[in-house]
Structure formats: structure tokens, C-alpha cells
Design an enzyme around this catalytic site. Structure first.
Site, PDB file in Angstrom:
ATOM      1  N   LYS A   1      -0.598   2.537  37.677  1.00  0.00           N
ATOM      2  CA  LYS A   1      -0.365   1.267  36.970  1.00  0.00           C
ATOM      3  C   LYS A   1       1.099   1.136  36.559  1.00  0.00           C
ATOM      4  O   LYS A   1       1.716   0.090  36.742  1.00  0.00           O
ATOM      5  CB  LYS A   1      -1.258   1.208  35.723  1.00  0.00           C
ATOM      6  CG  LYS A   1      -0.851   0.151  34.715  1.00  0.00           C
ATOM      7  CD  LYS A   1      -1.691   0.193  33.457  1.00  0.00           C
ATOM      8  CE  LYS A   1      -1.291   1.206  32.417  1.00  0.00           C
ATOM      9  NZ  LYS A   1      -0.272   0.789  31.440  1.00  0.00           N
ATOM     10  N   ASN A   2       1.646   2.194  35.985  1.00  0.00           N
ATOM     11  CA  ASN A   2       2.990   2.080  35.406  1.00  0.00           C
ATOM     12  C   ASN A   2       4.100   2.075  36.456  1.00  0.00           C
ATOM     13  O   ASN A   2       5.260   1.823  36.126  1.00  0.00           O
ATOM     14  CB  ASN A   2       3.211   3.188  34.364  1.00  0.00           C
ATOM     15  CG  ASN A   2       2.367   2.942  33.122  1.00  0.00           C
ATOM     16  OD1 ASN A   2       1.818   1.852  32.952  1.00  0.00           O
ATOM     17  ND2 ASN A   2       2.262   3.943  32.267  1.00  0.00           N
TER      18      ASN A   2
ATOM     19  N   CYS B   1       2.945  -2.251  18.943  1.00  0.00           N
ATOM     20  CA  CYS B   1       1.535  -2.147  19.261  1.00  0.00           C
ATOM     21  C   CYS B   1       0.977  -0.963  18.516  1.00  0.00           C
ATOM     22  O   CYS B   1       1.684  -0.301  17.764  1.00  0.00           O
ATOM     23  CB  CYS B   1       1.307  -2.058  20.763  1.00  0.00           C
ATOM     24  SG  CYS B   1       1.870  -0.535  21.456  1.00  0.00           S
TER      25      CYS B   1
ATOM     26  N   ARG C   1       7.847   0.233  19.384  1.00  0.00           N
ATOM     27  CA  ARG C   1       8.195  -0.197  20.731  1.00  0.00           C
ATOM     28  C   ARG C   1       9.324  -1.240  20.809  1.00  0.00           C
ATOM     29  O   ARG C   1       9.139  -2.367  21.293  1.00  0.00           O
ATOM     30  CB  ARG C   1       6.939  -0.641  21.496  1.00  0.00           C
ATOM     31  CG  ARG C   1       5.828   0.380  21.333  1.00  0.00           C
ATOM     32  CD  ARG C   1       4.742   0.273  22.334  1.00  0.00           C
ATOM     33  NE  ARG C   1       5.159   0.712  23.654  1.00  0.00           N
ATOM     34  CZ  ARG C   1       4.376   0.643  24.724  1.00  0.00           C
ATOM     35  NH1 ARG C   1       3.178   0.131  24.624  1.00  0.00           N
ATOM     36  NH2 ARG C   1       4.811   1.074  25.879  1.00  0.00           N
TER      37      ARG C   1
ATOM     38  N   ASP D   1       1.205  10.062  27.504  1.00  0.00           N
ATOM     39  CA  ASP D   1       0.017   9.355  27.990  1.00  0.00           C
ATOM     40  C   ASP D   1      -1.168  10.286  28.258  1.00  0.00           C
ATOM     41  O   ASP D   1      -2.249   9.812  28.629  1.00  0.00           O
ATOM     42  CB  ASP D   1       0.350   8.550  29.262  1.00  0.00           C
ATOM     43  CG  ASP D   1       1.261   7.365  28.978  1.00  0.00           C
ATOM     44  OD1 ASP D   1       1.458   7.033  27.793  1.00  0.00           O
ATOM     45  OD2 ASP D   1       1.796   6.784  29.941  1.00  0.00           O
TER      46      ASP D   1
ATOM     47  N   ARG E   1      -7.765  -1.674  31.188  1.00  0.00           N
ATOM     48  CA  ARG E   1      -6.363  -2.011  31.413  1.00  0.00           C
ATOM     49  C   ARG E   1      -5.694  -0.985  32.311  1.00  0.00           C
ATOM     50  O   ARG E   1      -4.717  -1.306  32.993  1.00  0.00           O
ATOM     51  CB  ARG E   1      -5.604  -2.054  30.076  1.00  0.00           C
ATOM     52  CG  ARG E   1      -5.950  -3.223  29.190  1.00  0.00           C
ATOM     53  CD  ARG E   1      -5.049  -3.243  27.970  1.00  0.00           C
ATOM     54  NE  ARG E   1      -3.726  -2.766  28.346  1.00  0.00           N
ATOM     55  CZ  ARG E   1      -3.012  -1.876  27.656  1.00  0.00           C
ATOM     56  NH1 ARG E   1      -3.457  -1.382  26.528  1.00  0.00           N
ATOM     57  NH2 ARG E   1      -1.835  -1.489  28.084  1.00  0.00           N
TER      58      ARG E   1
HETATM   59  C1  EPZ Z   1       6.207   3.372  29.390  1.00  0.00           C
HETATM   60  O1  EPZ Z   1       6.384   2.547  28.240  1.00  0.00           O
HETATM   61  C2  EPZ Z   1       4.761   3.295  29.745  1.00  0.00           C
HETATM   62  N1  EPZ Z   1       4.371   1.908  29.993  1.00  0.00           N
HETATM   63  C3  EPZ Z   1       3.910   3.869  28.631  1.00  0.00           C
HETATM   64  O2  EPZ Z   1       2.567   3.903  29.105  1.00  0.00           O
HETATM   65  C4  EPZ Z   1       4.347   5.305  28.347  1.00  0.00           C
HETATM   66  O3  EPZ Z   1       3.613   5.803  27.252  1.00  0.00           O
HETATM   67  C5  EPZ Z   1       5.845   5.332  28.039  1.00  0.00           C
HETATM   68  O4  EPZ Z   1       6.587   4.729  29.130  1.00  0.00           O
HETATM   69  C6  EPZ Z   1       6.398   6.737  27.828  1.00  0.00           C
HETATM   70  O5  EPZ Z   1       6.155   7.527  28.947  1.00  0.00           O
HETATM   71  C7  EPZ Z   1       4.598   1.345  31.166  1.00  0.00           C
HETATM   72  O6  EPZ Z   1       5.195   1.933  32.047  1.00  0.00           O
HETATM   73  C8  EPZ Z   1       4.067  -0.027  31.380  1.00  0.00           C
HETATM   74  P1  EPZ Z   1       9.675   3.987  26.653  1.00  0.00           P
HETATM   75  P2  EPZ Z   1       7.863   2.176  27.768  1.00  0.00           P
HETATM   76  O7  EPZ Z   1      10.631   2.856  26.610  1.00  0.00           O
HETATM   77  O8  EPZ Z   1       8.773   2.191  28.926  1.00  0.00           O
HETATM   78  C9  EPZ Z   1      11.756   4.298  22.385  1.00  0.00           C
HETATM   79  C10 EPZ Z   1       0.211   3.784  28.920  1.00  0.00           C
HETATM   80  O9  EPZ Z   1      -0.701   4.243  28.198  1.00  0.00           O
HETATM   81  N2  EPZ Z   1      12.513   3.119  22.802  1.00  0.00           N
HETATM   82  O10 EPZ Z   1       9.948   5.064  27.630  1.00  0.00           O
HETATM   83  O11 EPZ Z   1       7.769   0.948  26.968  1.00  0.00           O
HETATM   84  C11 EPZ Z   1      10.271   4.005  22.206  1.00  0.00           C
HETATM   85  O12 EPZ Z   1      10.015   3.451  20.931  1.00  0.00           O
HETATM   86  C12 EPZ Z   1       1.526   3.410  28.316  1.00  0.00           C
HETATM   87  O13 EPZ Z   1       0.078   3.578  30.134  1.00  0.00           O
HETATM   88  C13 EPZ Z   1      13.558   2.697  22.020  1.00  0.00           C
HETATM   89  O14 EPZ Z   1      13.859   3.282  20.964  1.00  0.00           O
HETATM   90  O15 EPZ Z   1       8.204   3.408  26.851  1.00  0.00           O
HETATM   91  C14 EPZ Z   1       9.660   5.354  22.426  1.00  0.00           C
HETATM   92  O16 EPZ Z   1       9.794   6.128  21.254  1.00  0.00           O
HETATM   93  C15 EPZ Z   1       1.583   3.073  26.926  1.00  0.00           C
HETATM   94  N3  EPZ Z   1      14.273   1.589  22.429  1.00  0.00           N
HETATM   95  C16 EPZ Z   1      10.545   5.962  23.515  1.00  0.00           C
HETATM   96  O17 EPZ Z   1      11.773   5.228  23.445  1.00  0.00           O
HETATM   97  C17 EPZ Z   1      13.968   0.931  23.571  1.00  0.00           C
HETATM   98  O18 EPZ Z   1      14.660  -0.052  23.895  1.00  0.00           O
HETATM   99  C18 EPZ Z   1      10.000   5.908  24.913  1.00  0.00           C
HETATM  100  O19 EPZ Z   1       9.562   4.583  25.196  1.00  0.00           O
HETATM  101  C19 EPZ Z   1      12.899   1.376  24.355  1.00  0.00           C
HETATM  102  C20 EPZ Z   1      12.181   2.488  23.952  1.00  0.00           C
END
Ligand code: EPZ
Length: 420
Positions: A22-23, A115, A120, A306, A398
Site C-alpha cells: 500500500k505505502n 491522527c 504528523r 508499522d 484500509r
Molecule cells: C509513512 O508515513 C507511512 N504512510 C506510515 O504508514 C508509516 O508509519 C511511516 O511512513 C513511518 O514508516 C504511508 O506511506 C502512506 P514519516 P509518513 O513522514 O511518511 C515526523 C501505516 O500504518 N515528521 O516518515 O507520513 C513524523 O511526525 C502507516 O501504513 C516530521 O516531523 O511518516 C514522524 O515522527 C501509518 N515532519 C516521523 O517524522 C514532517 O514533515 C516519520 O514520519 C514529516 C514527518
């Protein structure tokens, strides 16, 4: 709302085929906005999030056709303003921002909210786009980005919790059509980012270094249509491996990539689970007894956030104390109180959950709070004595293609109960 009724105590046995990730599929679908030509994407999982991304692309003007696990998308003529309500509903939809900026030089997209798993933010996405020359304004719930010209730049995209997966993808998608060379330091190394970069290269982009922390993008004039097969879902594979171990079963995973699963396999082996490669398949079975382990979630190639909830469900069954520390998302422990309803003994101390494992679980009605939490609750239900009703199962739909059908094929007694 539908629920899953799980009658536990049956060891899972047999073969399961892992679906596309999915991701990886979500940003790859968004990347088709970068060309007016048709793109064909195969091994796309049939999931509500994927259909939802299809609707978002359609609302932008793209022609989106699903045929089984193949989706054909042609974004001949698109607009740069995303539908507020549609986009707001799915966090992953933020990955349309980069391709819209790349192709149209402007985009107006609703800000994804926080969320249940944490705040996020998207500051790193915006930092990268600003470095490419985009002007950014946030007003009335929308983020407006526009640039007369995008110019390649050097940037550092590491944040508080390390790199950002969708942020890296978004900035890559804006940079492929920028003038000159972009270098992203502290890029996310997740296989889903590599898969996106491979798709973009098939479309004519020039990206190198993906899979590592420094990604270099040399901008090109335009991209063309391409065909691509999405990588298998490493999180689904890990979930089935854990379900096999939790039920004292033996399951062969087909289509999963061991090279994407090293951190999970390592922890499972430490916990007493036997994991062997069998040709192109992976065989998983519980060893003589489960052992407690400590797990800390990290960016790839560390243990994935995850899979944190699912391994917690397993560790409630391992006699002794396990400690799970969540380093990526601050509130990703919503499953703890639901696991407690099944008899698990788990205490939360800051970012850590302390699990006193080994007490048998017994079935109860429980509530899914997010995608991976739901998977953990189903695993716990499969291992528990008696019946567990997992409510709000739309969360699991989802991200897991036909999970109840796949579990039933492995011998699980799982039924979908239609709600109102
Ligand atoms: C992706 O989310 C995945 N979603 C998530 O999958 C997954 O948990 C996550 O990566 C981490 O591996 C999709 O790919 C659709 P991040 P993403 O930006 O990219 C912080 C699932 O269950 N951050 O890598 O949104 C953030 O708060 C899901 O399938 C900032 O500070 O996650 C977090 O602490 C849920 N500023 C960390 O970085 C930003 O601008 C990692 O988040 C962006 C993120």
C-alpha cells in the site's frame, strides 16, 4: 460498521500470497500526475486507501481505471486544486503535493490533520519544496505552494524522528522536473521510496542513491508513461509471520522479500520463532517456546513502527518481560488498552510499553483504533481462548487486502459481521 469475529485457539497452517505494498502504491499512483501519458501499475492491492487515492486523482482530472490488481492512470489534463474533504480524510494523500508542484508549478491541497498515532506534521515536505524555490502559504486549512521556476538544491530532510518517508517521496516528485541537480541528505531509505524512485526512472527521471540516505535527482524536461509492478508489502508479510508464531502455527509466505524483512526476522528469531527461506518463499513457525525481547522502532532498516502493535500482541504470549519503545510516532499505543481487555499485562512508561507476557489471553469485544492496531488485535484474537469481536474493522480494510479471506485459507475461524 463491520466487525471481525475471531474464534481463537486454531494454529494457522498453509500458504499465503503477499499483496502489493500500500505505502508504495499510494505515492506511485500520485506520481502518474507528472505525465500526460498513460501509466500502468500492477500488483496494486485492492484496499480502501487505494480506491480513495483513485478518487482523489479522478477529482484532479485524471482518468483512473482499476482492473483487478492493475490500475491504469492517465492524467492528460489536470488541475492543481485538491478537493478539501477528500484529501483531508487520508494522510497519505499529501503525496499529491510534490507531483502537482512539479508538473503545474502550483498546488493547493488541504492540510492533512494529525491522527490517532501522532501529530504528523508536514514541515519537512514544505522545507524541501521551499529549497526548490516554491513559495508556501498556509491559509484556511489549505497549503498553497507555487513556483515560477523550480531549481535543484541541496537539502537536509532529517527531522526529530529521523527521515520522512512521504516527505522524501514528495520532494523527489517535485524535483524530477526541476532545473538542475537536487541532493537530498537524510533521505528515507524505506523500500517504498526506492520503489517510487524506480517507477519515476521508468518514466524518464534521473534519480540515483535511493535506498540510501543521499538521493540525487537530475531534473529532466518531461516524463513519459511507464509500466511498473509494485513491491510486495513487507508489513503485511510481517503481520502474517507474527500471526503464524502467535498461534503456534506454520505458514509459508509467498511473494514476500526477505531483504525487506531483516529487522523483523531478527527480532522474531530472538523471540524463538523459526524463519527460513524456502526458494522464493519464507517459512515461519514457532520454535519450542516464545521468549521475551526488547524492540525499538526506527526508520528503515530498523524495526518498523508499522509492525510495533503486531509484535506487541505476540510478546504478550512470551513468558517474561519485554519492552517495546516507539520512537517514530508518539501516540502509537492505542492498542494497549484493547489488548488489556483480552488479559494482557502492559504498562506504558513514556515512549515505552512494558509487557509482562505469558498469561493466556481470552476473547472479548474490542475496538480497532488504527490500521496496524487492528492487525494486532486480530492476531491477539487468533491466539486467545474463546471469541473476540474486533469492532471498527474498516481500519484494517484500509491496509490489508482480503485479510479475513487469507486468514480463513490458513484455517483461522474468522467471520466478517456486517454492522449498521
Ligand atoms: C509513512 O508515513 C507511512 N504512510 C506510515 O504508514 C508509516 O508509519 C511511516 O511512513 C513511518 O514508516 C504511508 O506511506 C502512506 P514519516 P509518513 O513522514 O511518511 C515526523 C501505516 O500504518 N515528521 O516518515 O507520513 C513524523 O511526525 C502507516 O501504513 C516530521 O516531523 O511518516 C514522524 O515522527 C501509518 N515532519 C516521523 O517524522 C514532517 O514533515 C516519520 O514520519 C514529516 C514527518
Amino acid at each position: 460498521m463491520d466487525s471481525l469475529l475471531v474464534k481463537g485457539g486454531v494454529p494457522l497452517h498453509g500458504d499465503v500470497t503477499i499483496s502489493g505494498a500500500k505505502n508504495a502504491a499510494l505515492p506511485i499512483m500520485a506520481a502518474t500526475l507528472l505525465t500526460a501519458e498513460p501509466c500502468v501499475i500492477r500488483r496494486v492491492p485492492n484496499l480502501s486507501d487505494i480506491r480513495f487515492m483513485g478518487q482523489i486523482l479522478t477529482s484532479l482530472g485524471a482518468d483512473v481505471r482499476f482492473d483487478g490488481n492493475t490500475v491504469t492512470i492517465q492524467a492528460a489534463k489536470i488541475k492543481g486544486v485538491g478537493d478539501y474533504e477528500l484529501i483531508r480524510k487520508m494522510r497519505g494523500s499529501i503525496c499529491i503535493l510534490g507531483p502537482l508542484l512539479g508538473r503545474l508549478r502550483k498546488a493547493i491541497v488541504s492540510l492533512p490533520g494529525g491522527c490517532v498515532i501522532g501529530a504528523r506534521p508536514i514541515d519537512l515536505h514544505l522545507k524541501g519544496m521551499a529549497a526548490l524555490g516554491a513559495k508556501i502559504k498556509i491559509a484556511e486549512g489549505y497549503v498553497h505552494v507555487n513556483a515560477r521556476k523550480l531549481k535543484g538544491a541541496d537539502m537536509f530532510l532529517g527531522g526529530r524522528a529521523g527521515p520522512t518517508v512521504l516527505g522524501t517521496g514528495n520532494v523527489i516528485m517535485a524535483a524530477v522536473l526541476a532545473e538542475g541537480v537536487t541532493i537530498i541528505e537524510s533521505a528515507a531509505c524505506e523500500p517504498e521510496v526506492t520503489d517510487l524512485a524506480n517507477f519515476l526512472n521508468a518514466m524518464g527521471a534521473k534519480i540515483s542513491g535511493m535506498g540510501g540516505p543521499t538521493i540525487t535527482i537530475t531534473g529532466v524536461e518531461s516524463l513519459h508513461g511507464a509500466e511498473h509492478e509494485v513491491i510486495p508489502d513487507r508489513i503485511e508479510a510481517a503481520t502474517f509471520a507474527i500471526a503464524a508464531a502467535a498461534t503456534n502455527g506454520e505458514v509459508t509466505l509467498h511473494g514476500a522479500r526477505m531483504d525487506h524483512l531483516h529487522a523483523v526476522a531478527d527480532k522474531l528469531r530472538e523471540a524463538g520463532v523459526v524463519i527460513e527461506r524456502r526458494g522464493s518463499a519464507i517459512k515461519v513457525k514457532r520454535g519450542s517456546c516464545l521468549k521475551p525481547v526488547d524492540v525499538t522502532t526506527m526508520p528503515y532498516s530498523g524495526f518498523p513502527t508499522d509492525v510495533q502493535a503486531q509484535i506487541m500482541a505476540l510478546l504478550t504470549l512470551a513468558p517474561g518481560i519485554s519492552i517495546i519503545t516507539e520512537r517514530i510516532f508518539e501516540s502509537r499505543f492505542m492498542h494497549v488498552s484493547e489488548l488489556a481487555r483480552l488479559g494482557a499485562d502492559i504498562a506504558i512508561e513514556g515512549p515505552s510499553a512494558i509487557i509482562k507476557g505469558g498469561k493466556p489471553l481470552s476473547g472479548a469485544p474490542i475496538m480497532a483504533s488504527d490500521l496496524r492496531a487492528s492487525a494486532a488485535l486480530v492476531i491477539a484474537g487468533l491466539a486467545a481462548r474463546g471469541a473476540t469481536q474486533v469492532n471498527r474493522v474498516y481500519h484494517i480494510d484500509r491496509g490489508y487486502e482480503n485479510i479475513d479471506g487469507k486468514l480463513r485459507k490458513l484455517g483461522a475461524r474468522v467471520e466478517r459481521v456486517e454492522g449498521i
